[in-house]
Design a protein around this motif. Structure first.
Motif, PDB file in Angstrom:
ATOM      1  N   ASP A 160      45.733 100.496  12.896  1.00 46.85           N
ATOM      2  CA  ASP A 160      47.081 101.022  12.743  1.00 46.85           C
ATOM      3  C   ASP A 160      47.601 101.590  14.061  1.00 46.85           C
ATOM      4  N   GLY A 161      46.734 102.264  14.808  1.00 47.29           N
ATOM      5  CA  GLY A 161      47.140 102.866  16.064  1.00 47.29           C
ATOM      6  C   GLY A 161      47.506 101.865  17.140  1.00 47.29           C
ATOM      7  N   PHE A 162      47.035 100.633  16.986  1.00 40.09           N
ATOM      8  CA  PHE A 162      47.391  99.593  17.953  1.00 40.09           C
ATOM      9  C   PHE A 162      48.884  99.272  17.896  1.00 40.09           C
ATOM     10  N   SER A 163      49.522  99.480  16.746  1.00 41.51           N
ATOM     11  CA  SER A 163      50.966  99.258  16.576  1.00 41.51           C
ATOM     12  C   SER A 163      51.386  97.854  16.991  1.00 41.51           C
ATOM     13  N   VAL A 164      50.635  96.863  16.505  1.00 38.60           N
ATOM     14  CA  VAL A 164      50.878  95.497  16.956  1.00 38.60           C
ATOM     15  C   VAL A 164      52.219  94.965  16.466  1.00 38.60           C
ATOM     16  N   GLY A 165      52.701  95.431  15.301  1.00 39.83           N
ATOM     17  CA  GLY A 165      54.004  94.986  14.828  1.00 39.83           C
ATOM     18  C   GLY A 165      55.114  95.393  15.776  1.00 39.83           C
ATOM     19  N   ARG A 166      55.100  96.651  16.188  1.00 38.94           N
ATOM     20  CA  ARG A 166      56.107  97.133  17.137  1.00 38.94           C
ATOM     21  C   ARG A 166      56.003  96.387  18.461  1.00 38.94           C
ATOM     22  N   TYR A 167      54.771  96.109  18.876  1.00 36.34           N
ATOM     23  CA  TYR A 167      54.506  95.387  20.126  1.00 36.34           C
ATOM     24  C   TYR A 167      55.175  94.016  20.102  1.00 36.34           C
ATOM     25  N   MET A 168      54.909  93.237  19.069  1.00 35.95           N
ATOM     26  CA  MET A 168      55.385  91.856  19.049  1.00 35.95           C
ATOM     27  C   MET A 168      56.886  91.757  18.797  1.00 35.95           C
ATOM     28  N   VAL A 169      57.452  92.663  17.998  1.00 38.32           N
ATOM     29  CA  VAL A 169      58.901  92.626  17.792  1.00 38.32           C
ATOM     30  C   VAL A 169      59.618  92.983  19.091  1.00 38.32           C
ATOM     31  N   ALA A 170      59.072  93.918  19.862  1.00 39.38           N
ATOM     32  CA  ALA A 170      59.671  94.263  21.154  1.00 39.38           C
ATOM     33  C   ALA A 170      59.598  93.106  22.143  1.00 39.38           C
TER      34      ALA A 170
END
Length: 438
Positions: A160-170
Protein backbone atom coordinates in the motif's frame (compact mmCIF):
# COMPACT_ATOMS: atom_id res chain seq x y z
CA UNK A 1 -7.89 11.46 -41.23
CA UNK A 2 -5.54 8.72 -42.50
CA UNK A 3 -2.61 7.93 -40.27
CA UNK A 4 0.73 8.93 -41.82
CA UNK A 5 3.13 6.17 -42.69
CA UNK A 6 6.58 5.66 -41.15
CA UNK A 7 8.92 8.61 -41.60
CA UNK A 8 12.71 8.39 -41.75
CA UNK A 9 14.77 10.87 -39.78
CA UNK A 10 16.05 13.41 -42.31
CA UNK A 11 18.99 15.76 -41.70
CA UNK A 12 17.76 18.79 -39.79
CA UNK A 13 17.24 21.71 -42.21
CA UNK A 14 17.88 25.24 -41.03
CA UNK A 15 14.18 26.16 -41.12
CA UNK A 16 12.92 22.94 -39.50
CA UNK A 17 11.79 24.65 -36.32
CA UNK A 18 9.79 27.34 -38.06
CA UNK A 19 8.20 24.83 -40.41
CA UNK A 20 7.25 22.60 -37.48
CA UNK A 21 5.68 25.54 -35.66
CA UNK A 22 3.47 26.19 -38.66
CA UNK A 23 2.50 22.54 -39.11
CA UNK A 24 -0.99 21.42 -38.11
CA UNK A 25 -0.67 18.03 -36.47
CA UNK A 26 -3.46 15.51 -36.74
CA UNK A 27 -2.58 12.73 -34.31
CA UNK A 28 -4.90 9.78 -34.69
CA UNK A 29 -4.61 7.26 -31.87
CA UNK A 30 -4.68 3.76 -33.25
CA UNK A 31 -6.94 1.33 -31.42
CA UNK A 32 -5.24 -1.52 -29.65
CA UNK A 33 -5.08 -4.64 -31.81
CA UNK A 34 -7.11 -6.61 -29.27
CA UNK A 35 -9.41 -4.27 -27.36
CA UNK A 36 -9.92 -5.00 -23.66
CA UNK A 37 -13.18 -6.37 -22.38
CA UNK A 38 -15.82 -3.87 -21.36
CA UNK A 39 -15.00 -2.21 -18.07
CA UNK A 40 -17.25 -1.23 -15.21
CA UNK A 41 -18.08 2.46 -15.58
CA UNK A 42 -15.20 4.49 -14.22
CA UNK A 43 -15.23 8.19 -15.03
CA UNK A 44 -12.46 8.99 -17.45
CA UNK A 45 -10.16 11.79 -16.50
CA UNK A 46 -11.55 14.89 -18.20
CA UNK A 47 -9.10 16.76 -20.42
CA UNK A 48 -8.96 19.64 -17.97
CA UNK A 49 -7.48 17.35 -15.32
CA UNK A 50 -4.66 16.00 -17.44
CA UNK A 51 -1.23 17.59 -17.08
CA UNK A 52 0.43 18.90 -20.18
CA UNK A 53 3.08 16.37 -21.26
CA UNK A 54 5.89 18.84 -21.73
CA UNK A 55 9.26 18.64 -23.44
CA UNK A 56 10.97 21.70 -22.02
CA UNK A 57 13.76 23.62 -23.67
CA UNK A 58 16.66 24.14 -21.25
CA UNK A 59 17.77 27.60 -20.26
CA UNK A 60 21.39 27.85 -21.48
CA UNK A 61 22.15 30.43 -18.82
CA UNK A 62 20.89 28.34 -15.93
CA UNK A 63 23.54 26.72 -13.71
CA UNK A 64 23.65 22.94 -13.62
CA UNK A 65 22.65 22.86 -9.97
CA UNK A 66 20.22 25.75 -10.14
CA UNK A 67 16.85 25.95 -8.46
CA UNK A 68 14.00 23.68 -9.33
CA UNK A 69 12.18 24.85 -12.42
CA UNK A 70 8.46 24.90 -12.99
CA UNK A 71 6.75 24.16 -16.27
CA UNK A 72 7.39 27.68 -17.56
CA UNK A 73 11.13 27.70 -16.90
CA UNK A 74 13.65 28.01 -19.68
CA UNK A 75 13.34 29.26 -23.24
CA UNK A 76 11.04 27.21 -25.41
CA UNK A 77 11.70 26.84 -29.11
CA UNK A 78 8.80 27.13 -31.58
CA UNK A 79 8.97 23.35 -31.96
CA UNK A 80 8.35 22.89 -28.27
CA UNK A 81 5.54 25.41 -28.23
CA UNK A 82 3.88 23.38 -30.99
CA UNK A 83 4.26 20.20 -28.93
CA UNK A 84 2.76 21.82 -25.86
CA UNK A 85 -0.27 23.11 -27.74
CA UNK A 86 -1.10 19.53 -28.71
CA UNK A 87 -2.46 18.13 -31.95
CA UNK A 88 -4.63 19.97 -34.40
CA UNK A 89 -6.79 18.99 -37.34
CA UNK A 90 -9.97 17.04 -37.83
CA UNK A 91 -10.79 14.45 -35.21
CA UNK A 92 -8.10 15.47 -32.72
CA UNK A 93 -10.00 17.67 -30.28
CA UNK A 94 -10.11 14.88 -27.72
CA UNK A 95 -6.33 14.64 -27.71
CA UNK A 96 -5.74 18.30 -26.86
CA UNK A 97 -4.42 18.59 -23.33
CA UNK A 98 -5.58 21.64 -21.42
CA UNK A 99 -3.47 23.43 -18.79
CA UNK A 100 -3.57 21.67 -15.41
CA UNK A 101 -5.97 22.93 -12.75
CA UNK A 102 -4.68 24.13 -9.39
CA UNK A 103 -3.91 21.27 -6.99
CA UNK A 104 -6.86 20.01 -4.97
CA UNK A 105 -7.01 20.99 -1.33
CA UNK A 106 -5.58 18.42 1.04
CA UNK A 107 -8.15 16.34 2.88
CA UNK A 108 -8.50 12.97 4.60
CA UNK A 109 -6.45 10.42 2.71
CA UNK A 110 -4.72 13.03 0.55
CA UNK A 111 -1.11 12.10 -0.28
CA UNK A 112 1.67 13.83 1.59
CA UNK A 113 3.16 16.58 -0.54
CA UNK A 114 6.79 15.97 0.37
CA UNK A 115 9.40 18.41 -0.86
CA UNK A 116 11.69 18.27 -3.88
CA UNK A 117 15.43 17.83 -3.58
CA UNK A 118 16.72 21.43 -3.38
CA UNK A 119 18.36 22.44 -6.64
CA UNK A 120 16.93 19.50 -8.58
CA UNK A 121 15.79 20.48 -12.08
CA UNK A 122 12.23 19.24 -12.42
CA UNK A 123 8.72 20.25 -13.50
CA UNK A 124 5.77 20.19 -11.07
CA UNK A 125 2.66 18.25 -12.09
CA UNK A 126 -0.90 18.49 -10.77
CA UNK A 127 -2.33 15.83 -8.52
CA UNK A 128 -3.37 12.80 -10.59
CA UNK A 129 -7.08 12.17 -11.09
CA UNK A 130 -8.25 10.72 -7.73
CA UNK A 131 -11.01 8.61 -9.30
CA UNK A 132 -8.55 6.81 -11.53
CA UNK A 133 -6.03 6.51 -8.71
CA UNK A 134 -8.60 4.83 -6.49
CA UNK A 135 -9.73 2.41 -9.19
CA UNK A 136 -6.21 1.45 -10.31
CA UNK A 137 -5.20 0.97 -6.66
CA UNK A 138 -8.20 -1.29 -6.07
CA UNK A 139 -7.63 -3.38 -9.19
CA UNK A 140 -3.89 -3.80 -8.72
CA UNK A 141 -4.38 -5.10 -5.19
CA UNK A 142 -6.94 -7.65 -6.40
CA UNK A 143 -4.51 -8.74 -9.12
CA UNK A 144 -1.56 -8.94 -6.73
CA UNK A 145 -3.44 -10.94 -4.09
CA UNK A 146 -5.81 -13.16 -6.06
CA UNK A 147 -4.27 -13.65 -9.50
CA UNK A 148 -0.50 -13.35 -9.22
CA UNK A 149 -0.16 -13.99 -5.46
CA UNK A 150 2.84 -11.71 -5.24
CA UNK A 151 2.99 -10.91 -1.53
CA UNK A 152 2.05 -12.48 1.81
CA UNK A 153 -0.24 -10.66 4.27
CA UNK A 154 2.67 -9.26 6.27
CA UNK A 155 3.83 -7.24 3.24
CA UNK A 156 0.47 -5.52 2.73
CA UNK A 157 1.51 -2.25 4.37
CA UNK A 158 4.57 -2.01 2.12
CA UNK A 159 2.46 -2.74 -0.93
CA UNK A 160 0.00 0.00 0.00
CA UNK A 161 2.83 2.39 0.84
CA UNK A 162 4.28 2.00 -2.64
CA UNK A 163 1.25 3.96 -3.95
CA UNK A 164 1.58 2.40 -7.38
CA UNK A 165 -1.86 3.59 -8.50
CA UNK A 166 -0.95 7.23 -7.92
CA UNK A 167 2.41 6.60 -9.59
CA UNK A 168 1.00 5.21 -12.83
CA UNK A 169 -1.89 7.67 -13.16
CA UNK A 170 0.61 10.54 -12.79
CA UNK A 171 2.90 9.03 -15.42
CA UNK A 172 0.21 8.16 -18.00
CA UNK A 173 -2.48 10.88 -18.02
CA UNK A 174 -3.35 10.14 -21.67
CA UNK A 175 -4.32 6.50 -21.08
CA UNK A 176 -7.72 6.06 -22.76
CA UNK A 177 -9.06 3.57 -20.18
CA UNK A 178 -8.30 2.25 -16.73
CA UNK A 179 -7.37 -1.08 -18.29
CA UNK A 180 -4.66 0.66 -20.31
CA UNK A 181 -3.34 2.06 -17.02
CA UNK A 182 -3.49 -1.40 -15.50
CA UNK A 183 -1.18 -2.66 -18.26
CA UNK A 184 1.58 -0.41 -16.98
CA UNK A 185 0.69 -0.93 -13.31
CA UNK A 186 0.96 -4.73 -13.42
CA UNK A 187 4.32 -4.56 -15.16
CA UNK A 188 5.61 -2.03 -12.63
CA UNK A 189 4.55 -4.24 -9.71
CA UNK A 190 6.03 -7.35 -11.34
CA UNK A 191 9.38 -5.62 -11.89
CA UNK A 192 9.48 -4.48 -8.26
CA UNK A 193 8.50 -7.91 -6.93
CA UNK A 194 11.42 -9.46 -8.78
CA UNK A 195 13.81 -6.75 -7.60
CA UNK A 196 12.71 -7.22 -3.97
CA UNK A 197 12.73 -11.01 -3.98
CA UNK A 198 15.79 -11.67 -6.16
CA UNK A 199 18.01 -8.65 -5.52
CA UNK A 200 16.95 -6.63 -2.50
CA UNK A 201 15.40 -6.79 0.95
CA UNK A 202 12.93 -9.68 0.71
CA UNK A 203 15.34 -12.56 0.31
CA UNK A 204 17.45 -11.19 -2.52
CA UNK A 205 21.08 -12.18 -2.99
CA UNK A 206 23.73 -11.71 -5.70
CA UNK A 207 24.59 -15.41 -5.37
CA UNK A 208 22.91 -17.36 -8.15
CA UNK A 209 21.09 -14.28 -9.43
CA UNK A 210 21.89 -14.99 -13.09
CA UNK A 211 20.06 -18.30 -13.09
CA UNK A 212 17.01 -16.88 -11.34
CA UNK A 213 16.83 -13.92 -13.72
CA UNK A 214 17.15 -16.07 -16.81
CA UNK A 215 14.34 -18.39 -15.75
CA UNK A 216 12.11 -15.45 -14.80
CA UNK A 217 12.84 -13.82 -18.16
CA UNK A 218 11.27 -16.83 -19.88
CA UNK A 219 7.94 -15.65 -18.46
CA UNK A 220 8.35 -12.62 -20.76
CA UNK A 221 10.19 -14.27 -23.64
CA UNK A 222 8.78 -17.82 -23.72
CA UNK A 223 10.86 -20.94 -24.02
CA UNK A 224 10.51 -22.83 -27.32
CA UNK A 225 11.63 -26.35 -26.54
CA UNK A 226 10.87 -30.01 -27.16
CA UNK A 227 7.60 -31.53 -26.03
CA UNK A 228 9.16 -33.65 -23.30
CA UNK A 229 10.46 -30.69 -21.28
CA UNK A 230 7.83 -28.05 -22.03
CA UNK A 231 5.53 -29.01 -19.10
CA UNK A 232 8.33 -28.61 -16.56
CA UNK A 233 9.08 -25.14 -17.87
CA UNK A 234 5.40 -24.14 -17.81
CA UNK A 235 5.09 -25.38 -14.24
CA UNK A 236 8.19 -23.39 -13.23
CA UNK A 237 6.42 -20.13 -14.08
CA UNK A 238 4.22 -20.67 -11.01
CA UNK A 239 6.98 -21.55 -8.56
CA UNK A 240 7.70 -18.11 -7.06
CA UNK A 241 6.16 -14.65 -6.86
CA UNK A 242 8.43 -12.94 -9.44
CA UNK A 243 7.70 -15.55 -12.12
CA UNK A 244 3.98 -15.56 -11.38
CA UNK A 245 3.91 -11.78 -11.57
CA UNK A 246 5.96 -11.63 -14.79
CA UNK A 247 3.81 -14.27 -16.49
CA UNK A 248 0.50 -12.71 -15.55
CA UNK A 249 1.53 -9.11 -16.24
CA UNK A 250 2.94 -10.09 -19.63
CA UNK A 251 -0.24 -11.95 -20.59
CA UNK A 252 -2.27 -8.81 -19.89
CA UNK A 253 0.28 -6.63 -21.72
CA UNK A 254 0.02 -8.77 -24.85
CA UNK A 255 -3.71 -8.01 -25.04
CA UNK A 256 -2.91 -4.32 -25.53
CA UNK A 257 0.46 -4.36 -27.31
CA UNK A 258 1.39 -5.02 -30.92
CA UNK A 259 4.01 -7.66 -31.67
CA UNK A 260 6.60 -4.92 -32.17
CA UNK A 261 5.79 -3.26 -28.85
CA UNK A 262 6.00 -6.60 -27.05
CA UNK A 263 9.40 -7.33 -28.57
CA UNK A 264 10.60 -3.84 -27.61
CA UNK A 265 9.54 -4.45 -24.01
CA UNK A 266 11.31 -7.83 -23.86
CA UNK A 267 14.49 -6.17 -25.12
CA UNK A 268 14.27 -3.43 -22.50
CA UNK A 269 13.72 -6.00 -19.76
CA UNK A 270 16.81 -7.91 -20.92
CA UNK A 271 18.71 -4.64 -20.54
CA UNK A 272 17.33 -4.27 -17.02
CA UNK A 273 18.37 -7.78 -16.06
CA UNK A 274 21.86 -7.20 -17.45
CA UNK A 275 22.17 -4.19 -15.15
CA UNK A 276 21.05 -6.31 -12.18
CA UNK A 277 23.78 -8.80 -12.99
CA UNK A 278 26.51 -6.17 -13.16
CA UNK A 279 25.54 -4.77 -9.78
CA UNK A 280 25.39 -8.28 -8.31
CA UNK A 281 28.85 -9.11 -9.63
CA UNK A 282 30.26 -6.00 -7.99
CA UNK A 283 28.55 -6.90 -4.72
CA UNK A 284 30.04 -10.39 -4.74
CA UNK A 285 33.57 -9.05 -5.25
CA UNK A 286 33.10 -5.96 -3.01
CA UNK A 287 34.03 -3.81 -6.00
CA UNK A 288 33.22 -0.11 -5.91
CA UNK A 289 32.91 1.02 -9.54
CA UNK A 290 34.28 4.25 -10.91
CA UNK A 291 31.63 6.90 -11.40
CA UNK A 292 31.50 6.37 -15.16
CA UNK A 293 31.20 2.61 -14.62
CA UNK A 294 28.34 3.12 -12.20
CA UNK A 295 26.54 5.37 -14.67
CA UNK A 296 27.02 2.71 -17.37
CA UNK A 297 25.43 0.13 -15.10
CA UNK A 298 22.56 2.50 -14.31
CA UNK A 299 21.84 2.97 -18.01
CA UNK A 300 20.78 -0.69 -17.96
CA UNK A 301 19.52 -1.07 -14.38
CA UNK A 302 17.01 1.75 -14.72
CA UNK A 303 13.43 2.76 -15.46
CA UNK A 304 13.71 2.45 -19.24
CA UNK A 305 11.08 -0.33 -19.65
CA UNK A 306 8.45 2.00 -18.14
CA UNK A 307 8.52 5.11 -20.39
CA UNK A 308 9.11 3.06 -23.53
CA UNK A 309 5.64 1.52 -23.25
CA UNK A 310 3.99 4.93 -23.11
CA UNK A 311 2.53 4.40 -26.58
CA UNK A 312 1.00 1.04 -25.63
CA UNK A 313 -0.57 2.61 -22.55
CA UNK A 314 -1.75 5.52 -24.68
CA UNK A 315 -3.46 3.20 -27.17
CA UNK A 316 -1.29 3.93 -30.22
CA UNK A 317 2.05 2.74 -31.61
CA UNK A 318 5.38 4.36 -32.38
CA UNK A 319 6.49 2.23 -35.35
CA UNK A 320 9.60 0.09 -34.95
CA UNK A 321 11.50 1.91 -37.69
CA UNK A 322 11.09 5.20 -35.82
CA UNK A 323 11.74 3.75 -32.38
CA UNK A 324 15.01 2.17 -33.57
CA UNK A 325 16.50 5.41 -34.91
CA UNK A 326 19.67 6.37 -32.99
CA UNK A 327 18.31 9.83 -32.13
CA UNK A 328 15.16 8.30 -30.62
CA UNK A 329 17.21 5.76 -28.70
CA UNK A 330 19.39 8.53 -27.29
CA UNK A 331 16.38 10.51 -26.06
CA UNK A 332 14.90 7.40 -24.41
CA UNK A 333 18.24 6.55 -22.80
CA UNK A 334 18.69 10.07 -21.42
CA UNK A 335 15.16 10.01 -19.99
CA UNK A 336 15.80 6.65 -18.33
CA UNK A 337 19.13 7.79 -16.93
CA UNK A 338 17.75 11.03 -15.50
CA UNK A 339 14.78 9.32 -13.84
CA UNK A 340 17.04 6.68 -12.32
CA UNK A 341 19.30 9.28 -10.71
CA UNK A 342 16.09 10.76 -9.24
CA UNK A 343 15.61 7.38 -7.57
CA UNK A 344 19.20 7.43 -6.27
CA UNK A 345 18.67 10.85 -4.72
CA UNK A 346 15.30 10.20 -3.07
CA UNK A 347 16.16 6.69 -1.84
CA UNK A 348 19.58 7.75 -0.51
CA UNK A 349 18.70 7.86 3.20
CA UNK A 350 16.56 4.71 2.92
CA UNK A 351 19.53 2.80 1.51
CA UNK A 352 21.95 4.22 4.08
CA UNK A 353 19.69 2.82 6.80
CA UNK A 354 19.67 -0.66 5.22
CA UNK A 355 22.22 -3.36 6.08
CA UNK A 356 25.34 -3.57 3.95
CA UNK A 357 26.60 -1.18 1.30
CA UNK A 358 24.09 -0.07 -1.33
CA UNK A 359 25.54 1.45 -4.47
CA UNK A 360 23.97 4.72 -5.53
CA UNK A 361 25.45 7.74 -7.26
CA UNK A 362 26.23 9.80 -4.12
CA UNK A 363 27.91 6.81 -2.47
CA UNK A 364 30.05 6.10 -5.54
CA UNK A 365 31.02 9.76 -6.01
CA UNK A 366 32.07 10.02 -2.34
CA UNK A 367 34.12 6.82 -2.52
CA UNK A 368 35.84 7.53 -5.84
CA UNK A 369 36.40 11.27 -5.65
CA UNK A 370 37.27 11.61 -1.98
CA UNK A 371 34.61 14.16 -1.11
CA UNK A 372 32.20 14.35 1.80
CA UNK A 373 28.81 12.68 1.69
CA UNK A 374 27.15 16.08 1.35
CA UNK A 375 29.43 17.17 -1.51
CA UNK A 376 28.85 13.86 -3.27
CA UNK A 377 25.09 14.22 -2.95
CA UNK A 378 25.09 17.77 -4.28
CA UNK A 379 27.31 16.75 -7.20
CA UNK A 380 24.84 13.95 -7.98
CA UNK A 381 22.11 16.58 -8.20
CA UNK A 382 24.23 18.34 -10.83
CA UNK A 383 24.70 15.09 -12.75
CA UNK A 384 20.93 14.62 -12.81
CA UNK A 385 20.37 18.19 -13.98
CA UNK A 386 22.81 17.80 -16.84
CA UNK A 387 21.13 14.58 -17.95
CA UNK A 388 17.69 16.18 -17.69
CA UNK A 389 18.65 19.19 -19.76
CA UNK A 390 20.32 16.96 -22.34
CA UNK A 391 17.12 14.91 -22.58
CA UNK A 392 15.00 18.00 -23.14
CA UNK A 393 17.42 19.54 -25.65
CA UNK A 394 17.75 16.31 -27.66
CA UNK A 395 13.97 15.80 -27.61
CA UNK A 396 13.45 19.32 -28.96
CA UNK A 397 15.96 18.76 -31.76
CA UNK A 398 14.34 15.44 -32.62
CA UNK A 399 10.86 16.97 -32.69
CA UNK A 400 12.09 19.63 -35.11
CA UNK A 401 13.95 17.26 -37.42
CA UNK A 402 11.27 14.55 -37.56
CA UNK A 403 7.78 16.00 -37.08
CA UNK A 404 5.99 12.69 -37.46
CA UNK A 405 2.81 13.03 -35.34
CA UNK A 406 3.31 9.64 -33.71
CA UNK A 407 6.85 10.50 -32.69
CA UNK A 408 5.77 13.87 -31.31
CA UNK A 409 3.09 12.19 -29.20
CA UNK A 410 5.61 9.60 -28.00
CA UNK A 411 8.10 12.31 -26.99
CA UNK A 412 5.39 14.10 -25.04
CA UNK A 413 4.48 10.81 -23.37
CA UNK A 414 8.08 10.14 -22.32
CA UNK A 415 8.41 13.71 -21.01
CA UNK A 416 5.30 13.44 -18.85
CA UNK A 417 6.51 10.06 -17.58
CA UNK A 418 9.74 11.74 -16.46
CA UNK A 419 7.75 14.42 -14.63
CA UNK A 420 5.35 11.89 -13.10
CA UNK A 421 8.24 9.75 -11.89
CA UNK A 422 9.72 12.70 -10.03
CA UNK A 423 6.31 13.59 -8.59
CA UNK A 424 5.89 10.07 -7.17
CA UNK A 425 9.35 10.03 -5.60
CA UNK A 426 8.87 13.49 -4.10
CA UNK A 427 5.45 12.76 -2.61
CA UNK A 428 6.06 9.18 -1.44
CA UNK A 429 7.07 10.09 2.09
CA UNK A 430 6.20 6.56 3.23
CA UNK A 431 9.29 5.31 1.40
CA UNK A 432 11.61 8.29 1.05
CA UNK A 433 13.06 11.16 3.05
CA UNK A 434 15.82 13.65 2.22
CA UNK A 435 19.19 13.97 3.94
CA UNK A 436 19.82 17.06 6.07
CA UNK A 437 22.27 18.72 3.67
CA UNK A 438 20.69 22.17 3.30
Amino acid sequence: MPEPGPSPLPPRPSDAVSRLAALGLGIAARPAPRPPAAEPPVPAAPPAQAPVPEVHAPDPAAPAGGPAAGPGAGVRSPALERLLRGPGGLGTAGLRLAPPPPPAAAGPGAPAQGRPVPGLYHHPVPEPDPVRVAEVSRRIKVWAVEEAEVYPPEWEEQFDGFSVGRYMVACHPDAPTVEHLMTATRLMVAENVLDDCYCEDHGGSPVGLGGRLLLAHTALDPLHTVQEYAPAWAQSLQCDAPRRAYRSAMEHFLRQATASQADRYRHDMARLHLGYLAEAAWAQTAYVPQVWEYLAMRQFNNFRPCPTITDTVGGYELPADLHAQPAVQRVIALAGNATTIVNDLYSYTKELDSPGMHLNLPVVVAACEGVSDKEAYLKSVEVHNELMRAFESEAADLAASCPDPRLLRFLRGVAVWVDGNHYWHMTNTYRYSLPDYW
